[in-house]
Scaffold this motif. Sequence first.
Motif, PDB file in Angstrom:
ATOM      1  N   GLU A   1      -1.088 -44.848  -9.880  1.00 18.74           N
ATOM      2  CA  GLU A   1      -0.718 -43.668  -8.497  1.00 18.74           C
ATOM      3  C   GLU A   1       0.511 -43.194  -8.423  1.00 18.74           C
ATOM      4  OE1 GLU A   1      -3.009 -45.272  -4.894  1.00 18.74           O
ATOM      5  OE2 GLU A   1      -2.408 -43.442  -3.927  1.00 18.74           O
TER       6      GLU A   1
ATOM      7  N   ALA B   1       0.370 -40.527  -3.411  1.00 16.82           N
ATOM      8  CA  ALA B   1      -0.146 -39.385  -3.414  1.00 16.82           C
ATOM      9  C   ALA B   1      -1.846 -39.334  -3.483  1.00 16.82           C
ATOM     10  CB  ALA B   1       1.033 -38.726  -5.187  1.00 16.82           C
ATOM     11  N   GLY B   2      -2.027 -39.983  -3.654  1.00 17.92           N
ATOM     12  CA  GLY B   2      -3.741 -39.872  -4.020  1.00 17.92           C
ATOM     13  C   GLY B   2      -3.844 -39.613  -5.241  1.00 17.92           C
ATOM     14  N   TYR B   3      -3.338 -39.321  -6.197  1.00 19.53           N
ATOM     15  CA  TYR B   3      -4.142 -38.989  -7.534  1.00 19.53           C
ATOM     16  C   TYR B   3      -3.585 -40.190  -8.708  1.00 19.53           C
ATOM     17  CZ  TYR B   3       0.008 -36.588  -7.829  1.00 19.53           C
ATOM     18  OH  TYR B   3       1.835 -36.252  -8.330  1.00 19.53           O
ATOM     19  N   PHE B   4      -4.115 -40.248  -9.709  1.00 19.57           N
ATOM     20  CA  PHE B   4      -4.328 -41.055 -11.103  1.00 19.57           C
ATOM     21  C   PHE B   4      -4.210 -40.038 -12.332  1.00 19.57           C
ATOM     22  CE2 PHE B   4      -5.042 -44.428  -8.395  1.00 19.57           C
ATOM     23  CZ  PHE B   4      -6.112 -44.083  -7.864  1.00 19.57           C
TER      24      PHE B   4
END
Lengths: 112, 121
Positions: free
Chosen positions: B100, B105-108
């Motif tokens: 992440e 940042a809340g994304y993979f």
Amino acid sequence: EIVMTQSPLSLPVTPGEPASISCRSSQSLLYSNGYDYLDWYLQKPGQSPKLLIYLTSNRASGVPDRFRGSGSGTSFTLEISRVETEDIGVYYCMQALQAPYTFGQGTKLEIK
Amino acid sequence: QVQLQESGPALVKPSQTLSLTCTVSGGSITSGSHSWTWIRQPAGKGLEWIGRIYTSGETNYNPSLRGRVTISADTSKNQVSLEMSSVTAADTAVYYCAREGPAAAGYFLHWGQGTLVTVSS
């Protein structure tokens, strides 16, 4: 935990036609920085999920501009302007506002 | 380009401990402000976030796993590990590690290819 609900769960589409997937969250995904922490992933058969959209509307590098994310608060949408055969797979929304991150059930896009 | 590779036993007996390793190449697990996450997917089903470890060593776990999970990092080997105790058939799944980031940042963006773990006697 935040519950994510996608619809439809199955989406037959004719190539060249548009497609739209809805994702709703059980609480607002808006963070104090002004961003809604909602992502979209596409998982093709036998593959790992691939990031399409992050922070609601930002396309990941290399993602075609026919993919568009929108929404705010608790209601979000992924739109494909003109579906191509390579777009088949399962689409997931995911909230990343708070742990545990949670995913929608998935929407299976298939070609008519 | 960062690459992640999961490894570990494909078969685990009920009540035993599942142990998996994610080996990272193309970058250090201590660089940047990323976190390293484990996600699993039972066959034909959706994705479940298991937990993560930050470069600081701080961890977060999914409460649904009732304290059975431990995620750790070995900086000398550039690896992140997952241990899950008291497994049952319900823990049978493909297990993914993912990075992440940056900075929550809340994304993979980066995922491993996944490893299938079957819990069976």
